[in-house]
Design a protein around this motif. Structure first.
Motif, PDB file in Angstrom:
ATOM      1  N   LEU A   1       0.719  -1.193  -0.033  1.00 33.16           N
ATOM      2  CA  LEU A   1      -0.189  -0.060   0.026  1.00 33.16           C
ATOM      3  C   LEU A   1       0.957   1.319  -0.047  1.00 33.16           C
ATOM      4  O   LEU A   1       1.925   1.414   0.857  1.00 33.16           O
TER       5      LEU A   1
ATOM      6  N   TYR B   1      -8.807  -6.265  -1.490  1.00 31.23           N
ATOM      7  CA  TYR B   1      -8.205  -6.060  -0.196  1.00 31.23           C
ATOM      8  C   TYR B   1      -8.981  -4.911   0.589  1.00 31.23           C
ATOM      9  O   TYR B   1      -9.280  -3.837   0.067  1.00 31.23           O
TER      10      TYR B   1
ATOM     11  N   LEU C   1      -3.530  -4.465   5.280  1.00 37.49           N
ATOM     12  CA  LEU C   1      -4.151  -5.392   4.247  1.00 37.49           C
ATOM     13  C   LEU C   1      -4.607  -6.347   4.428  1.00 37.49           C
ATOM     14  O   LEU C   1      -4.081  -7.214   4.815  1.00 37.49           O
TER      15      LEU C   1
ATOM     16  N   MET D   1      -8.441  -2.172   3.797  1.00 37.15           N
ATOM     17  CA  MET D   1      -7.070  -1.377   4.276  1.00 37.15           C
ATOM     18  C   MET D   1      -7.594  -0.971   5.604  1.00 37.15           C
ATOM     19  O   MET D   1      -8.729  -0.506   5.563  1.00 37.15           O
TER      20      MET D   1
END
Length: 558
Positions: free
Chosen positions: A24, A325, A338, A327
């Motif tokens: 990320l 995903y 994640l 987050m």
């Protein structure tokens, strides 16, 4: 020549990739003038605008280039207080906002409790709220006026009802045991219907299938209970799962992920349990009687933090590595996590960005992170592509679903496993195909119908045991034909509109012949007009995007 370019564009844009543990990253957006932003919401009305909620009581509106569209969309005044954990905390647009112009705000009132109010946007200026339409929907007083634990996130569900995550009223340790007490709304997730409002208070209706409507000891508004301070929570817009990040007390921060059906009547366990640890279990049941988080993290600076900010499951197009995903981040330490929404596998990244107050989703499915200091950042990734799938797709043929996929850069792969599901949550193996491990390979697989519609995903198993999943696709035994769509383009007005079957969820993308995306609508409502007047003349490719197929049309702007 033109036809060749067109075909290349289609091939390049139909890639669906498999990635390992995306990383990320955040890309700052140059924007000034924000103070304490705590929520970022799209109206989902086809305008691609983004609305930023500031804790001090102001909502600002921007276009998709983050250019301000007005001084302030709304300035909250009157029965309102802010500071600390108080203030204007959330905004939600009615699912039919495009037609009724209704939106809802959640804030702390002058007495220290919380209110939910309804407004309408001005009938003459779409970037200005009409403060004269303000209607108080719900007002909740605190038994003891503590300033913290107000929760404060509003979301509309796919059922059209309004959900609100409410904190346990404050102090520490829930001294009034409010979160476990069904006679109040503190420490709860509530669900109310805000259509066809009654003429007298309370100005909402109780959905008939709320889980406790037959229980005289529990308020009818309650959807689930046992929360401490949910900051933030969201729906996965593909699966409908509910994700709740609940701020902890002294030991743990937690994330919960369950289906909406499981969430109905659920008890998340606070004050009995804090994360996966016991807190104050006097009078409580064993922990397996409560919903346990899918993961928690400890109060420390290295592997954890001290105040969780919940996020959203990424369902955008720009970063396929992030697809599916969830987050979240710790406000204090800047650590981020994640979570793979398919198997709840967690990836940890230390010291990425401190001060994240919320995550927001744009109309095209891309995501933002906001910091309380006034920063806005795009959520991105720099993940490497170890394996590429070309055209992971399928179609219905008589009583068989045909699955097919192609790979590039294939090496060190043991096998592919085709999995199916009726709900896009619980998957069952349909079959195994051994990998060829050559630079470019093509595969096919047949699966008999066992339901009117089935979700599929492709599981890639590496030689070292590592597992990766593709995006989920949906196949129906009554496949949609291209002829069912009416694709109309008016060159004089430079407008497109599509006639889409009412049971079909679709997105729309427009590309120039260089393969550049010039327009994206993550969700497209039937008969919406798509305005192309700002685009230069030339040839474009329009794509109607569904879970089980993509339909393309060439568009010439003269």
């Amino acid at each position: 020549m033109l036809k060749s370019i067109f075909l290349i564009c289609i091939i390049l844009l139909s890639f669906s990739n498999v990635y390992s543990q995306p990383i990320l990253t955040f890309s700052p957006i140059a924007i000034n003038g924000l103070t304490d932003p705590v929520d970022a919401v799209a109206a989902n009305d086809g305008t691609n605008r983004i609305f930023i909620v500031q804790q001090g009581g102001i909502i600002k509106v921007y276009d998709n280039n983050f250019t301000p569209l007005n001084n302030n969309f709304l300035t909250l005044s009157g029965n309102f207080t802010s500071g600390g954990e108080r203030g204007l905390l959330s905004l939600a647009f009615h699912p039919d906002y495009e037609n009724n112009r209704f939106f809802f705000v959640y804030y702390t009132n002058g007495a220290g409790g919380v209110n939910i109010d309804r407004f309408q946007t001005s009938s003459t200026n779409p970037n200005q709220a009409d403060v004269g339409t303000r209607t108080n929907i719900l007002s909740l007083a605190k038994p003891v006026v503590y300033t913290n634990h107000n929760g404060g996130k509003l979301n509309f569900g796919a059922d059209g009802n309004l959900y609100a995550g409410i904190g346990d009223s404050g102090s520490g340790g829930d001294p009034g045991n409010l979160a476990q007490n069904g006679n109040n709304l503190w420490g709860k997730m509530i669900r109310i219907n805000v259509d066809n409002l009654p003429t007298s208070a309370p100005f909402y209706n109780i959905p008939a299938n709320n889980p406790f409507v037959a229980d005289p000891n529990v308020r009818d508004e309650i959807f689930s209970l046992g929360l401490r301070n949910p900051w933030r929570w969201s729906f996965d817009k593909i699966t409908g799962n509910i994700w709740i990040a609940d701020v902890g007390q002294n030991v743990k921060e937690e994330v919960n992920n369950i289906t909406l059906a499981q969430a109905s009547g659920a008890n998340y366990g606070w004050r009995c349990y804090e994360g996966l640890s016991g807190y104050n279990t006097a009078g409580c049941l064993a922990q397996n009687n409560y919903v346990s988080p899918i993961f928690d993290y400890p109060h420390n600076n290295t592997s954890g933090g001290f105040s969780i900010t919940g996020g959203i499951v990424y369902r955008g197009f720009q970063y396929p590595a992030l697809y599916g995903y969830y987050m979240c981040a710790d406000y204090v330490t800047g650590n981020v996590w994640l979570v793979n929404s398919v198997n709840n596998a967690v990836t940890f990244q230390p010291n990425v960005l401190a001060g994240i107050s919320c995550f927001g989703e744009l109309e095209n499915g891309e995501m933002l992170a906001l910091t309380l200091g006034g920063g806005i950042l795009r959520v991105t990734t720099n993940s490497v592509l170890p394996l590429k799938l070309l055209n992971w797709s399928g179609y219905a043929s008589e009583n068989v679903n045909q699955l097919q996929w192609q790979t590039a850069d294939e090496n060190n792969v043991k096998q592919f496993e085709v999995e199916y599901s009726t709900d896009a949550v619980s998957f069952i193996q349909a079959g195994i195909i051994l990998a060829k491990n050559i630079s470019a390979s093509a595969y096919t697989f047949q699966h008999n119908f066992i339901s009117n519609q089935l979700y599929y995903r492709l599981k890639t198993v590496q030689l070292n045991g590592q597992i990766e999943y593709s995006k989920i696709i949906l196949l129906r035994n009554n496949p949609i034909k291209k002829e069912q769509f009416i694709f109309t383009y008016n060159n004089n007005q430079k407008m497109i509109w599509l006639n889409i079957p009412t049971n079909v969820k679709a997105g729309f993308q427009l590309y120039n012949l260089n393969g550049q995306n010039v327009l994206t609508l993550a969700t497209y409502a039937n008969n919406n007009v798509i305005d192309l007047q700002k685009l230069p003349i030339g040839m474009y490719v329009g794509k109607i995007i569904m879970q089980d197929k993509i339909i393309t049309e060439k568009i010439l702007i003269r």
